[in-house]
Design a protein around this motif. Structure first.
Motif, PDB file in Angstrom:
ATOM      1  N   MET A 142       0.896  -1.133   0.045  1.00  0.00           N
ATOM      2  CA  MET A 142       0.058  -0.083  -0.111  1.00  0.00           C
ATOM      3  C   MET A 142       0.880   1.296  -0.029  1.00  0.00           C
ATOM      4  SD  MET A 142      -2.815  -1.443  -0.231  1.00  0.00           S
ATOM      5  CE  MET A 142      -3.605   0.026  -0.451  1.00  0.00           C
ATOM      6  N   ARG A 143       1.985   1.264   0.664  1.00  0.00           N
ATOM      7  CA  ARG A 143       2.842   2.413   0.728  1.00  0.00           C
ATOM      8  C   ARG A 143       3.292   2.607  -0.607  1.00  0.00           C
ATOM      9  NH1 ARG A 143       7.989   3.685   0.301  1.00  0.00           N
ATOM     10  NH2 ARG A 143       8.356   1.510   0.333  1.00  0.00           N
ATOM     11  N   ALA A 148       3.956   5.578  -5.764  1.00  0.00           N
ATOM     12  CA  ALA A 148       4.215   5.598  -7.149  1.00  0.00           C
ATOM     13  C   ALA A 148       3.925   6.738  -7.900  1.00  0.00           C
ATOM     14  CB  ALA A 148       3.478   4.453  -7.797  1.00  0.00           C
ATOM     15  N   PRO A 149       3.051   7.573  -7.661  1.00  0.00           N
ATOM     16  CA  PRO A 149       2.861   8.830  -8.493  1.00  0.00           C
ATOM     17  C   PRO A 149       4.152   9.767  -8.308  1.00  0.00           C
ATOM     18  CG  PRO A 149       0.735   8.120  -7.574  1.00  0.00           C
ATOM     19  CD  PRO A 149       1.886   7.195  -6.953  1.00  0.00           C
ATOM     20  N   ARG A 150       4.440   9.770  -7.136  1.00  0.00           N
ATOM     21  CA  ARG A 150       5.643  10.778  -6.725  1.00  0.00           C
ATOM     22  C   ARG A 150       7.179  10.301  -7.314  1.00  0.00           C
ATOM     23  NH1 ARG A 150       5.367  10.855  -0.798  1.00  0.00           N
ATOM     24  NH2 ARG A 150       7.471  10.885  -0.996  1.00  0.00           N
ATOM     25  N   ILE A 151       7.019   8.931  -7.189  1.00  0.00           N
ATOM     26  CA  ILE A 151       8.323   8.445  -7.909  1.00  0.00           C
ATOM     27  C   ILE A 151       8.485   8.775  -9.496  1.00  0.00           C
ATOM     28  CG2 ILE A 151       9.602   6.286  -8.238  1.00  0.00           C
ATOM     29  CD1 ILE A 151       8.491   5.444  -5.529  1.00  0.00           C
ATOM     30  N   ASP A 152       7.194   8.434  -9.958  1.00  0.00           N
ATOM     31  CA  ASP A 152       7.069   8.386 -11.515  1.00  0.00           C
ATOM     32  C   ASP A 152       7.640   9.922 -11.859  1.00  0.00           C
ATOM     33  OD1 ASP A 152       6.468   5.786 -12.058  1.00  0.00           O
ATOM     34  OD2 ASP A 152       4.474   6.367 -12.115  1.00  0.00           O
TER      35      ASP A 152
END
Length: 183
Positions: A142-143, A148-152
């Protein structure tokens, strides 16, 4: 879900067996610190711990085929067959199974749709005594989904580094530098 199937065998809330089957190539499935995977024909069916070990550079394709044959002939799990064949040390096998189970749990958590079945079966035994706790996997999954959007936004395709084989490293590197780059 269509083209992607995951089976997790649970006992007392711990994953004791796992298997996946896919018809399309996996992107970014190689955990950090592993070698480049052997090439696989496009559209080829894949799955299972043996395929994961080939993809992560821990086994060769011929070794994975031998494991599948041994497991099929003896009725043993892939883990038991790998251990019996002596292809990985016990600690490496435990790490590999844990990474494989993590990969499957994280992948399933991202599915938007699919068919889920929960089947009660007679108590199975953990293959070779390896079991992975699920609580931490679910929280970490869940983390990862949340981040994921921030990493992308930060990690662009042009910022990804590719592993070079040891022979392709510059000769002037010190042994410690070679070891670090090899990881």
């Amino acid at each position: 879900r269509e083209g992607d199937e995951v089976r997790l065998d649970l006992e007392n809330g711990r994953i004791i067996g796992a298997h996946d089957r896919r018809s399309e190539p996996a992107a970014g499935r190689r955990p950090a610190g592993t070698r480049q995977a052997e090439p696989r024909p496009a559209g080829a069916a894949r799955g299972g711990l043996g395929a994961f070990l080939v993809e992560t550079g821990r086994l060769r394709s011929d070794q994975a085929r031998a494991v599948a044959t041994l497991a099929g002939e003896t009725g043993a799990s892939e883990i038991a067959a790998i251990e019996r064949a002596g292809l990985l040390e016990r600690a490496a096998l435990e790490r590999a199974f844990t990474e494989y189970a993590q990969d499957l749990v994280y992948r399933v958590l991202t599915w938007q749709s699919g068919e889920y079945r929960f089947v009660a079966r007679p108590a199975a035994r953990a293959a070779a005594g390896i079991a992975v706790a699920t609580e931490g996997l679910l929280l970490e999954g869940m983390r990862r989904i949340d981040e994921a959007p921030r990493i992308d936004e930060i990690v662009r395709p042009e910022t990804v580094f590719h592993r070079r084989e040891a022979g392709a490293l510059p000769p002037e590197l010190e042994p410690g530098e070679r070891e670090l780059l090899g990881r």
